[in-house]
Design a protein around this motif. Structure first.
Motif: not given
Length: 562
Positions: A384-402
């Motif tokens: 059941m351990l299937q997913y990798y979470y990277l926290g929050y995605y902020i599309h309006s912040c270019s530094k977060m788009r990675y």
């Protein structure tokens, strides 16, 4: 979410479906080349300019000396002055590196501030002493005793401050003078210098308070200058071994570097804290007073999660559940730490800090790939351990788009908590900072043009009416027009006048259920999805609808747009 400047969406990746991009494959290959000494290391740290000069000097020394390798003897009168100049330049550059490292340690809080520390002086070790000090297959080339001078300065200033019994010079007593010794100071400086020196064919170690620079014996020619003779058994410059030396010019003795990944339960570690402090000061330009042990503990050590031990029934992976620090250790030196939570269904990546001197290795991307691999490996034991979470995605912040570069990822709709493929959400977020992703995803999947609002009709909200009512629920525009006409006639006969077109006072358009391709949001949750002209037209239609069916019924039926 509608008001904030930076709407944030939870993002995740199903690890089993992960497909690395070309860039991510390059990162893995770059690390492997670095470990094999086949990567052309061009690090740029706080010592940018001296680093390049140092490389040029080393290359020059190497070139000159290699050109003389095939001869059995060298006339000591030829080039002796030039060799001395080269040696002096090399020693000067190494001394400059040590001085800059001392400054860095002061900024990081590893050495006391508000004290004028002495300048370093690197000395060349004489050939007679080299073999006496040799370790394994390495030969001692240069040495520096600045650690003794630093400790002597600290003790002298401390003694003066105690004698004067004041803080006239800004000294704060014992707290400004950590319990350091020459050996401890040398170890601190050597840990910072090692990576830089290694890229030039040297290794650095602290020995009895001295900072010693070693070179592999089969690479002594890279820094060996000033001798009047060379070995009689040198290999030709075009030989196989010469090619190997070129490939491994970044290391010692041609041995592979080794990187270890260690998973430890979350706890305070001094070495981790020093690395975190260095990272925050150099990468994020934090001020020293803001990067304290207590703030670090609150941020990345303290956790509300209770550790769950592994078991044999497949419900808990071998590492257990809880908060962890994943250490990346290169040849015994800590170079990065990933702070993660491992939960029943996912691995959540919380933070990463790394050695700024190794920025060229793209450790952020490398660690993300390793964390995805960790999920894939643990899934074998815990399905059941299937997913990798990277926290929050902020599309309006270019530094977060990675974060969206790890595909195929999904974003969570903040209104209905439905997962929406990133490729569907991206063009919508390109147009607008905040969207109800679950609604837009449906429209995007069907590749619809802007909504045709003139075809509005009403349908039943499931479980709200019995079968008899269902037969009379659906109404189209022409039927509503007839109702308007009938109502108008009745009111006209009663001399009501202008009130014929009035909407009931208790009407609430925002609570009307809107049917869009299988979804039934309230109008208040969807109104931002329409442009002004569409919104005005739809609200006119909804007013007619409320007037036709009544306020109570309008809250229980669905007005379908399609």
């Amino acid at each position: 979410m509608e008001k904030t400047c930076c709407p944030s969406y939870t993002i995740r990746l199903k690890a089993g479906d992960f497909v690395p991009s070309k860039e991510q494959v390059r990162v893995s290959k770059k690390m492997q080349r670095f470990l094999n000494h086949t990567l052309d290391v061009t690090t740029r740290s706080t010592t940018d300019k001296p680093t390049d000069e140092l490389k040029t000097s080393v290359a020059s020394c190497s070139s000159e000396h290699n050109s003389e390798k095939n001869s059995t003897t060298i006339d000591s009168s030829k080039g002796d002055g030039k060799d001395r100049d080269k040696t002096g330049q090399y020693v000067h550059l190494l001394s400059d590196q040590v001085d800059k490292t001392v400054d860095l340690c002061v900024k990081c809080g590893e050495l006391p501030a508000n004290i004028q520390l002495p300048k370093a002086s690197v000395k060349k070790v004489t050939p007679a002493k080299r073999k006496l000090q040799a370790e394994n297959s390495e030969e001692l080339m240069f040495s520096c005793n600045v650690a003794f001078q630093i400790i002597a300065t600290i003790r002298r200033v401390k003694k003066d401050a105690e004698h004067v019994k004041s803080v006239e010079h800004g000294f704060g007593g014992d707290k400004d003078f950590p319990d350091l010794s020459p050996q401890k100071t040398a170890e601190i400086l050597a840990s910072h210098l090692n990576q830089l020196a290694e890229s030039h064919g040297l290794s650095v170690r602290a020995c009895n308070g001295h900072i010693n620079f070693y070179s592999a014996m089969n690479q002594v020619d890279l820094v060996e200058v000033g001798r009047s003779t060379v070995s009689k058994t040198s290999l030709p410059a075009t030989g196989a071994n010469d090619r190997i030396v070129k490939k491994n010019s970044g290391g010692c003795g041609g041995q592979k570097r080794r990187i270890e990944i260690r998973l430890n339960r979350s706890s305070f570690d001094k070495e981790e804290y020093y690395l975190y402090r260095k990272y925050q000061l150099k990468v994020h330009n934090d001020t020293p007073e803001h990067v304290t042990e207590s703030s670090y503990k609150r941020f990345l050590v303290d956790t509300p999660l209770v550790y769950v031990s592994p078991n044999d029934d497949g419900s808990v992976p071998p590492c257990g559940f809880g908060s962890f620090h994943q250490q990346y250790v290169l040849d015994g030196k800590l170079i990065a730490v990933g702070v993660i939570d491992i939960l029943p269904k996912c691995l959540s990546s919380k933070y990463l800090f790394w050695d700024p001197d190794l920025a060229f290795l793209s450790l952020g991307k490398y660690s993300a790939l390793q964390e995805i691999k960790c999920v894939q490996e643990n899934q074998v034991h815990c399905p059941m351990l299937q997913y990798y979470y990277l926290g929050y995605y902020i599309h309006s912040c270019s530094k977060m788009r990675y974060k969206a570069a790890y595909r195929p990822s999904e974003l969570l709709c903040p209104l209905r908590y439905q997962w929406v493929p990133y490729d569907i959400a991206k063009p919508l977020l390109d147009r607008k900072k905040y969207v109800v992703l679950s609604d837009y995803a449906t429209l995007r999947n069907e590749d619809l043009s802007p909504l045709n609002l003139t075809d509005g009709h009403m349908e039943e909200q499931p479980n709200e009416f019995d079968q008899e009512t269902t037969n009379d629920v659906c109404m189209h525009d022409d039927e509503m027009a007839e109702l308007d006409s009938d109502s108008s006639d009745v009111e006209s006969d009663s001399d009501v006048g202008a009130s014929a077109t009035a909407v009931p006072e208790d009407a609430d358009l925002g609570n009307i259920l809107i049917g869009i391709r299988g979804h039934r949001p309230r109008y208040k949750d969807l109104q931002h999805a329409f442009d002004p002209s569409q919104r005005k037209f739809l609200e006119t239609q909804l007013e007619r609808y409320v007037k036709a069916v009544g306020t109570e019924l309008s809250k229980k039926m669905v007005y379908t747009v399609g």
